[in-house]
Write a protein that holds these residues in place. Structure first.
Motif, PDB file in Angstrom:
ATOM      1  N   ALA A   4       0.835  -1.227   0.133  1.00  0.00           N
ATOM      2  CA  ALA A   4       0.216   0.003  -0.022  1.00  0.00           C
ATOM      3  C   ALA A   4       1.005   1.259   0.022  1.00  0.00           C
ATOM      4  O   ALA A   4       0.707   2.211  -0.751  1.00  0.00           O
ATOM      5  N   GLU A  38      -6.918  -2.144  -5.489  1.00  0.00           N
ATOM      6  CA  GLU A  38      -7.649  -1.430  -4.845  1.00  0.00           C
ATOM      7  C   GLU A  38      -8.760  -2.253  -4.134  1.00  0.00           C
ATOM      8  O   GLU A  38      -9.101  -1.884  -2.976  1.00  0.00           O
ATOM      9  N   LEU A  85      -7.800  -3.176  -0.223  1.00  0.00           N
ATOM     10  CA  LEU A  85      -7.933  -1.842   0.819  1.00  0.00           C
ATOM     11  C   LEU A  85      -8.731  -2.447   2.125  1.00  0.00           C
ATOM     12  O   LEU A  85      -9.718  -2.763   2.060  1.00  0.00           O
ATOM     13  N   THR A  93      -4.543  -1.255   6.140  1.00  0.00           N
ATOM     14  CA  THR A  93      -3.496  -0.664   5.081  1.00  0.00           C
ATOM     15  C   THR A  93      -4.228   0.761   4.769  1.00  0.00           C
ATOM     16  O   THR A  93      -3.513   1.300   3.818  1.00  0.00           O
ATOM     17  N   TRP A 108      -2.066   3.450   2.496  1.00  0.00           N
ATOM     18  CA  TRP A 108      -2.446   3.780   1.007  1.00  0.00           C
ATOM     19  C   TRP A 108      -2.603   5.292   1.054  1.00  0.00           C
ATOM     20  O   TRP A 108      -2.237   5.934   0.186  1.00  0.00           O
ATOM     21  N   HIS A 129       0.612   6.789   0.424  1.00  0.00           N
ATOM     22  CA  HIS A 129       1.246   6.706  -0.942  1.00  0.00           C
ATOM     23  C   HIS A 129       0.499   7.825  -1.713  1.00  0.00           C
ATOM     24  O   HIS A 129       1.113   8.644  -2.395  1.00  0.00           O
TER      25      HIS A 129
END
Length: 213
Positions: A164, A171, A174, A178, A182, A185
């Motif tokens: 992630a 996707e 998720l 996580t 994410w 990111h």
């Protein structure tokens, strides 16, 4: 707000609730024990439990406000002393984690602080048996580089969290655990940078990010 954003917000809230459940539950237990206890020594222990749980709850809320929230009231830059205090509070007195702080700027852009705190959270969670956490930030002409190193026995690194962080998590995979990674990111990507990781032997991991200055 799109459905996807609503779902992501729900996952992030689930993570927050999970992390706050333990100290808030301890507060509730301490209050119940205090109400039924008449022995002075036991009442003293109950008060100590309440104090510790309240401090842990407050420390986590302060951390999550900077790491996950918009950090209102700070403007476009956040004092690094606040980030240092948040990380120290999250580590607490019982985690047995030694903190190395190599951040020389008095303040850093909000996005940099959020990425740094979220990477630090991944590292802290990995240090299940304690160890050492080193955090460094360097400014260059065009970008800001964040480097975090966690070292400890039996380092627990969740591969899905690393995926992630680096934007490699499908996707549909998720989840609450996580969601913060994410988000990190996405913040790094929006700042013209990315997050990378590498193992440094069996008991250490490096987490890094670069954002445009």
């Amino acid at each position: 707000m799109t459905v996807e954003r609503v779902e992501f917000a729900s996952l992030l809230c689930s993570r927050l609730c999970h992390d706050l459940l333990s100290p808030v539950g301890a507060l509730n237990n301490g209050i119940e024990l205090l109400a039924d206890e008449s022995d002075p020594e036991m009442r003293k222990r109950c008060l100590e439990l309440l104090e510790q749980s309240a401090r842990t709850t407050a420390d986590k809320l302060k951390y999550f406000r900077l790491a996950f929230g918009s950090a209102g009231g700070f403007g476009e830059a956040i004092p690094t002393a606040d980030a240092h205090a948040a990380i120290s509070g999250m580590i607490g007195e019982t985690r047995k984690i030694e903190l190395g702080w190599l951040v020389h700027d008095d303040a850093l852009p909000k996005a940099v602080i959020r990425v740094m705190l979220n990477l630090a959270l991944v590292a802290i969670d990995a240090l299940v048996r304690g160890g050492r956490l080193d955090i460094g930030v360097e400014r260059h002409d065009d970008d800001v580089e964040i480097v975090i190193r966690a070292e400890g026995a039996r380092l627990a690194v969740d591969d899905s969290i690393i995926a992630a962080l680096e934007g490699n998590l499908p996707e549909g995979d998720l989840a609450a655990r996580t969601a913060p990674a994410w988000m990190t990111h996405v913040i790094a990507q929006a700042g013209g940078g990315r997050v990378v990781s590498s193992r440094d032997g069996a008991d250490a991991i490096l987490l890094g990010a670069t954002l445009k200055a």
